[in-house]
Design a protein around this motif. Sequence first.
Motif, mmCIF file in Angstrom:
data_model
loop_
_atom_site.group_PDB
_atom_site.id
_atom_site.type_symbol
_atom_site.label_atom_id
_atom_site.label_comp_id
_atom_site.label_asym_id
_atom_site.label_seq_id
_atom_site.Cartn_x
_atom_site.Cartn_y
_atom_site.Cartn_z
ATOM 1 N N LYS A 88 0.409 -1.093 -0.364
ATOM 2 C CA LYS A 88 -0.301 0.110 -0.449
ATOM 3 C C LYS A 88 0.843 1.564 0.332
ATOM 4 C CE LYS A 88 -3.500 -1.930 2.841
ATOM 5 N NZ LYS A 88 -4.413 -2.417 3.991
ATOM 6 N N ALA A 89 0.063 2.557 0.267
ATOM 7 C CA ALA A 89 1.249 3.909 -0.422
ATOM 8 C C ALA A 89 1.485 3.787 1.234
ATOM 9 C CB ALA A 89 0.337 4.836 -0.795
ATOM 10 N N ASP A 90 0.869 3.662 2.317
ATOM 11 C CA ASP A 90 1.553 3.683 3.300
ATOM 12 C C ASP A 90 2.453 2.834 4.311
ATOM 13 O OD1 ASP A 90 0.596 1.498 3.980
ATOM 14 O OD2 ASP A 90 -0.799 2.531 5.536
ATOM 15 N N GLY B 30 -1.025 3.128 -5.087
ATOM 16 C CA GLY B 30 -0.935 3.938 -4.915
ATOM 17 C C GLY B 30 -1.975 4.700 -4.085
ATOM 18 N N LYS B 31 -2.363 5.628 -4.123
ATOM 19 C CA LYS B 31 -2.589 6.649 -2.100
ATOM 20 C C LYS B 31 -4.539 6.685 -2.540
ATOM 21 C CE LYS B 31 0.254 10.415 -1.505
ATOM 22 N NZ LYS B 31 -0.071 12.266 -1.651
ATOM 23 N N ARG B 32 -4.687 6.045 -3.782
ATOM 24 C CA ARG B 32 -6.285 6.107 -3.735
ATOM 25 C C ARG B 32 -6.464 3.764 -3.549
ATOM 26 N NH1 ARG B 32 -9.028 9.659 -7.964
ATOM 27 N NH2 ARG B 32 -8.371 11.579 -7.049
#
Length: 230
Positions: free
Chosen positions: A52-54, A75-77
């Motif tokens: 994930k983005a995190d 990505g963030k989404r």
Amino acid sequence: MCSYGHGKYADACVGGKKNADHTAEYARFGITVKGGAYYYDGDRIRIFHDMKADNSFENSFVDLKGTVDVRLIRGKRGAIKKLEFISGAEADEIQEDLFGYVPSRKKETASKNQKQSFRQKKAGTKTKKNGEYTNMKRCELGDIPDNVQIAIKKQCTGDSWYVIKTDNKKYVYYNNLPRDYAFNISGKNLNVRDMGRHTGIYVLLSLGNDFDFTLSYNGKSVGFTTIDVN
């Protein structure tokens, strides 16, 4: 980054978790699922990170029958943006952090020296890494001496951890673990962790008889019964 043992990668993700719900999504990036195994471009995947983005993990596992190491980046989404290969050096570090040694290498890139190094580690050659004890290996029941097999069959019948001592070895045994497992030494603590999705797995590890250790399971200290077969 991700690992399943101690050190640089400690506790960064949940190892061995395969999520079939992403089959269609993964197919867009050349990843397919067959018989519970994951493949990239026809080659079975060994180390897989769906990140994930995190930098947490949507999905991750290690399949020692595989030969390809890949990472998906979201990505963030939440949508997958790209696929990249995990470098050989990072793959080795992940496996050594997980197993205490590098249990497998890509056949197409492993040199003779790399294969020899792997054989020595798998055989339990006594080495040190950062001052830590590494003279240990995972065993099958057929690999161990007859007197240890007899002790396990006759005396290791309860829901307990056991350490069987011989003249030159100690064997750690536990029956019917809920999952497959990984292990590592940190200082003088031997830690066994759940990994993967198989059931009915027994733990069987050999260590040198000169190493006194404490034992933990999934990071929590556990007691054990000692059996001397000398």
